[in-house]
Scaffold this motif. Structure first.
Motif, PDB file in Angstrom:
ATOM      1  N   CYS A  12       0.842  -1.202   0.000  1.00 33.76           N
ATOM      2  CA  CYS A  12       0.000   0.000   0.000  1.00 33.76           C
ATOM      3  C   CYS A  12       0.875   1.250   0.000  1.00 33.76           C
ATOM      4  CB  CYS A  12      -0.967  -0.014   1.179  1.00 33.76           C
ATOM      5  SG  CYS A  12      -0.358   0.734   2.683  1.00 33.76           S
ATOM      6  N   LEU A  13       0.345   2.330  -0.563  1.00 36.31           N
ATOM      7  CA  LEU A  13       1.127   3.543  -0.766  1.00 36.31           C
ATOM      8  C   LEU A  13       1.595   4.183   0.543  1.00 36.31           C
ATOM      9  CD1 LEU A  13      -0.960   5.112  -3.672  1.00 36.31           C
ATOM     10  CD2 LEU A  13       1.207   3.886  -3.853  1.00 36.31           C
ATOM     11  N   SER A  14       0.920   3.873   1.640  1.00 36.58           N
ATOM     12  CA  SER A  14       1.343   4.432   2.929  1.00 36.58           C
ATOM     13  C   SER A  14       2.734   3.940   3.330  1.00 36.58           C
ATOM     14  CB  SER A  14       0.336   4.066   4.026  1.00 36.58           C
ATOM     15  OG  SER A  14      -0.934   4.616   3.739  1.00 36.58           O
ATOM     16  N   SER A  15       3.145   2.797   2.784  1.00 35.43           N
ATOM     17  CA  SER A  15       4.463   2.249   3.118  1.00 35.43           C
ATOM     18  C   SER A  15       5.592   3.047   2.483  1.00 35.43           C
ATOM     19  CB  SER A  15       4.554   0.789   2.669  1.00 35.43           C
ATOM     20  OG  SER A  15       4.530   0.702   1.255  1.00 35.43           O
ATOM     21  N   ARG A  16       5.262   4.048   1.680  1.00 31.75           N
ATOM     22  CA  ARG A  16       6.286   4.887   1.034  1.00 31.75           C
ATOM     23  C   ARG A  16       6.739   6.037   1.934  1.00 31.75           C
ATOM     24  NH1 ARG A  16       4.420   0.978  -1.468  1.00 31.75           N
ATOM     25  NH2 ARG A  16       4.000   0.994  -3.713  1.00 31.75           N
ATOM     26  N   PHE A  17       6.084   6.200   3.094  1.00 32.27           N
ATOM     27  CA  PHE A  17       6.373   7.326   3.975  1.00 32.27           C
ATOM     28  C   PHE A  17       7.336   6.935   5.096  1.00 32.27           C
ATOM     29  CE2 PHE A  17       2.638   8.582   1.779  1.00 32.27           C
ATOM     30  CZ  PHE A  17       2.447   9.950   1.925  1.00 32.27           C
ATOM     31  N   VAL A  18       8.211   7.873   5.463  1.00 26.44           N
ATOM     32  CA  VAL A  18       9.096   7.683   6.614  1.00 26.44           C
ATOM     33  C   VAL A  18       8.232   7.600   7.872  1.00 26.44           C
ATOM     34  CG1 VAL A  18      11.004   8.654   7.939  1.00 26.44           C
ATOM     35  CG2 VAL A  18      10.849   9.081   5.486  1.00 26.44           C
ATOM     36  N   TYR A  19       8.554   6.667   8.755  1.00 27.39           N
ATOM     37  CA  TYR A  19       7.806   6.577  10.017  1.00 27.39           C
ATOM     38  C   TYR A  19       7.828   7.924  10.735  1.00 27.39           C
ATOM     39  CZ  TYR A  19       7.569   1.528   9.466  1.00 27.39           C
ATOM     40  OH  TYR A  19       7.308   0.264   8.989  1.00 27.39           O
ATOM     41  N   GLY A  20       6.668   8.355  11.187  1.00 28.64           N
ATOM     42  CA  GLY A  20       6.556   9.623  11.893  1.00 28.64           C
ATOM     43  C   GLY A  20       6.181  10.793  11.003  1.00 28.64           C
ATOM     44  N   GLU A  21       6.290  10.625   9.689  1.00 37.89           N
ATOM     45  CA  GLU A  21       5.886  11.698   8.765  1.00 37.89           C
ATOM     46  C   GLU A  21       4.389  11.584   8.492  1.00 37.89           C
ATOM     47  OE1 GLU A  21       6.669  13.240   4.195  1.00 37.89           O
ATOM     48  OE2 GLU A  21       8.310  12.342   5.320  1.00 37.89           O
ATOM     49  N   THR A  22       3.701  12.698   8.586  1.00 36.85           N
ATOM     50  CA  THR A  22       2.250  12.692   8.424  1.00 36.85           C
ATOM     51  C   THR A  22       1.854  12.244   7.015  1.00 36.85           C
ATOM     52  OG1 THR A  22       1.994  14.455  10.039  1.00 36.85           O
ATOM     53  CG2 THR A  22       0.153  14.089   8.552  1.00 36.85           C
ATOM     54  N   ILE A  23       0.934  11.294   6.961  1.00 31.48           N
ATOM     55  CA  ILE A  23       0.400  10.801   5.689  1.00 31.48           C
ATOM     56  C   ILE A  23      -0.817  11.637   5.324  1.00 31.48           C
ATOM     57  CG2 ILE A  23      -0.614   8.812   4.502  1.00 31.48           C
ATOM     58  CD1 ILE A  23       0.842   7.029   6.561  1.00 31.48           C
ATOM     59  N   THR A  24      -0.828  12.197   4.118  1.00 30.86           N
ATOM     60  CA  THR A  24      -1.980  12.975   3.654  1.00 30.86           C
ATOM     61  C   THR A  24      -2.468  12.415   2.324  1.00 30.86           C
ATOM     62  OG1 THR A  24      -0.672  14.570   2.356  1.00 30.86           O
ATOM     63  CG2 THR A  24      -1.011  15.061   4.717  1.00 30.86           C
ATOM     64  N   GLU A  25      -3.718  12.711   2.020  1.00 39.48           N
ATOM     65  CA  GLU A  25      -4.281  12.251   0.743  1.00 39.48           C
ATOM     66  C   GLU A  25      -3.522  12.870  -0.426  1.00 39.48           C
ATOM     67  OE1 GLU A  25      -8.677  11.790  -1.397  1.00 39.48           O
ATOM     68  OE2 GLU A  25      -8.515  12.532   0.661  1.00 39.48           O
ATOM     69  N   GLU A  26      -3.112  14.131  -0.264  1.00 37.08           N
ATOM     70  CA  GLU A  26      -2.364  14.813  -1.327  1.00 37.08           C
ATOM     71  C   GLU A  26      -1.045  14.103  -1.621  1.00 37.08           C
ATOM     72  OE1 GLU A  26      -0.268  19.151  -2.322  1.00 37.08           O
ATOM     73  OE2 GLU A  26      -0.989  18.708  -0.289  1.00 37.08           O
ATOM     74  N   LYS A  27      -0.304  13.755  -0.569  1.00 33.64           N
ATOM     75  CA  LYS A  27       0.990  13.097  -0.771  1.00 33.64           C
ATOM     76  C   LYS A  27       0.831  11.671  -1.296  1.00 33.64           C
ATOM     77  CE  LYS A  27       4.025  15.744   2.286  1.00 33.64           C
ATOM     78  NZ  LYS A  27       4.994  15.678   3.397  1.00 33.64           N
ATOM     79  N   LEU A  28      -0.211  10.980  -0.857  1.00 32.20           N
ATOM     80  CA  LEU A  28      -0.494   9.650  -1.402  1.00 32.20           C
ATOM     81  C   LEU A  28      -0.736   9.748  -2.907  1.00 32.20           C
ATOM     82  CD1 LEU A  28      -2.866   8.259   1.384  1.00 32.20           C
ATOM     83  CD2 LEU A  28      -0.643   7.291   0.760  1.00 32.20           C
ATOM     84  N   GLY A  29      -1.461  10.797  -3.319  1.00 30.96           N
ATOM     85  CA  GLY A  29      -1.721  11.011  -4.743  1.00 30.96           C
ATOM     86  C   GLY A  29      -0.447  11.297  -5.515  1.00 30.96           C
ATOM     87  N   MET A  30       0.478  12.042  -4.908  1.00 30.15           N
ATOM     88  CA  MET A  30       1.764  12.335  -5.559  1.00 30.15           C
ATOM     89  C   MET A  30       2.547  11.047  -5.792  1.00 30.15           C
ATOM     90  SD  MET A  30       2.709  15.696  -3.253  1.00 30.15           S
ATOM     91  CE  MET A  30       4.476  15.631  -3.577  1.00 30.15           C
ATOM     92  N   VAL A  31       2.591  10.201  -4.771  1.00 30.79           N
ATOM     93  CA  VAL A  31       3.315   8.931  -4.886  1.00 30.79           C
ATOM     94  C   VAL A  31       2.669   8.043  -5.944  1.00 30.79           C
ATOM     95  CG1 VAL A  31       3.901   6.793  -3.684  1.00 30.79           C
ATOM     96  CG2 VAL A  31       4.201   8.984  -2.528  1.00 30.79           C
ATOM     97  N   ASP A  32       1.350   7.961  -5.926  1.00 32.42           N
ATOM     98  CA  ASP A  32       0.619   7.124  -6.882  1.00 32.42           C
ATOM     99  C   ASP A  32       0.927   7.559  -8.319  1.00 32.42           C
ATOM    100  OD1 ASP A  32      -1.111   5.281  -7.975  1.00 32.42           O
ATOM    101  OD2 ASP A  32      -2.934   6.353  -7.438  1.00 32.42           O
ATOM    102  N   LYS A  33       0.853   8.856  -8.582  1.00 30.58           N
ATOM    103  CA  LYS A  33       1.114   9.361  -9.937  1.00 30.58           C
ATOM    104  C   LYS A  33       2.567   9.128 -10.341  1.00 30.58           C
ATOM    105  CE  LYS A  33      -0.752  13.486  -9.144  1.00 30.58           C
ATOM    106  NZ  LYS A  33      -1.214  14.887  -9.376  1.00 30.58           N
ATOM    107  N   ALA A  34       3.485   9.296  -9.393  1.00 30.00           N
ATOM    108  CA  ALA A  34       4.902   9.103  -9.692  1.00 30.00           C
ATOM    109  C   ALA A  34       5.195   7.641 -10.055  1.00 30.00           C
ATOM    110  CB  ALA A  34       5.755   9.538  -8.504  1.00 30.00           C
ATOM    111  N   GLU A  35       4.639   6.707  -9.280  1.00 34.80           N
ATOM    112  CA  GLU A  35       4.878   5.288  -9.569  1.00 34.80           C
ATOM    113  C   GLU A  35       4.196   4.872 -10.869  1.00 34.80           C
ATOM    114  OE1 GLU A  35       4.044   2.808  -6.191  1.00 34.80           O
ATOM    115  OE2 GLU A  35       5.759   3.591  -5.061  1.00 34.80           O
ATOM    116  N   GLN A  36       3.008   5.436 -11.133  1.00 35.91           N
ATOM    117  CA  GLN A  36       2.316   5.110 -12.378  1.00 35.91           C
ATOM    118  C   GLN A  36       3.125   5.593 -13.580  1.00 35.91           C
ATOM    119  OE1 GLN A  36      -0.715   3.258 -12.590  1.00 35.91           O
ATOM    120  NE2 GLN A  36       0.180   3.100 -14.633  1.00 35.91           N
ATOM    121  N   LEU A  37       3.739   6.762 -13.457  1.00 39.19           N
ATOM    122  CA  LEU A  37       4.585   7.279 -14.537  1.00 39.19           C
ATOM    123  C   LEU A  37       5.732   6.317 -14.833  1.00 39.19           C
ATOM    124  CD1 LEU A  37       5.557   9.608 -16.454  1.00 39.19           C
ATOM    125  CD2 LEU A  37       6.889  10.450 -14.507  1.00 39.19           C
TER     126      LEU A  37
END
Length: 272
Positions: A176-201
């Motif tokens: 899941c995309l949440s596993s892309r975040f450093v522990y302790g860094e706030t997970i937001t819908e915006e950042k999840l979307g950034m990761v999703d688009k980057a990996e899809q590219l």
């Protein structure tokens, strides 16, 4: 009969002993193989349940829906918004536990409503070697793990998937995309979307196994070292940099160690 075939027969026998199952189905390599085996073993006495959330890419959801339609499997899509779980967005070390506990509780309720006796999930023997707090939720809620029960590892699952004609046999590993975040860094819908688009590219550009880890506003790209030369072609490198910056990343970097599972766990001091 070879050892691999014996393991598969043992898996079918174990699944038959469960009478009816709800399969936690993500459309990944392991859960697709498990669902196919459950269908063979139990016929219509199975359902598939897929979580829908902002940390689960739309491409994976579409593949899950298409597979169940093709196989004639009853499929339920379970809304599971992790960011609404208390404490999840702060990305604690037990983030995966919080998510899995909430998801499996929902699947358990759905299974009971459908008259299904057992819940199963697709972790395999290789998952025993990394920090996997989600497996604690599996144990607490008495969710069964048939692939681990039958001592199947990832490579064996891929080989058996190929024998079964499953398109996922060579699919990239996914978490899941949440596993892309450093522990302790706030997970937001915006950042999840950034990761999703980057990996899809990166996938659209033909890279096979990819992760885009996020550190603040920096992207750390993990790919197979064999594909480093491809990424460093000027046109490709410039396109990736340009696109990721347009998604909101300030810096775009390549991890020289390449792709590996659980790289965010390398900073943890946790006994496994």
């Amino acid at each position: 009969m070879g050892q691999l075939e014996e393991k598969y027969e043992a898996l079918l026998e174990y699944l038959r002993s469960l009478n009816s199952v709800a399969v936690a189905f993500s459309s990944g390599v392991d859960s697709t193989f498990l669902l196919k085996a459950a269908k063979e073993a139990l016929g219509d006495q199975i359902i598939a349940v897929t979580a829908q959330s902002c940390s689960f890419p739309q491409r994976e959801l579409k593949e899950a829906i298409a597979f169940c339609e093709k196989e004639g499997i009853r499929h339920f899509i379970c809304k599971s918004e992790e960011l609404e779980i208390e404490g999840f967005a702060q990305n604690p070390k037990n983030r995966c536990y919080l998510c899995k506990k909430e998801l499996f509780e929902k699947i358990k309720k759905l299974a009971a409503e459908q008259g299904i006796e057992n819940i199963i999930e697709g972790s395999n023997m290789d998952d025993n070697g990394d920090y996997r707090p989600g497996l604690q939720a599996v144990a607490e809620l008495e969710v069964k793990s048939p692939l681990r029960h039958c001592n199947l590892n990832k490579n064996e699952i891929r080989l058996l998937s190929k024998k079964l004609g499953l398109p996922t046999w060579e699919k990239q590993s996914f978490a899941c995309l949440s596993s892309r975040f450093v522990y302790g860094e706030t997970i937001t819908e915006e950042k999840l979307g950034m990761v999703d688009k980057a990996e899809q590219l990166l996938l659209d550009l033909g890279f096979h196994q990819v992760r885009v880890r996020i550190h603040g506003m920096m992207a750390r790209i993990e790919i197979d070292p064999a594909e480093f030369d491809k990424l460093m072609q000027p046109e490709t490198r410039e396109k990736i940099t340009r696109e990721l910056k347009s998604y909101g990343f300030t810096y775009v970097t390549l991890d020289l160690m390449g792709y590996r599972t659980g790289s965010m766990n390398e900073t943890l001091d946790i006994k496994k």
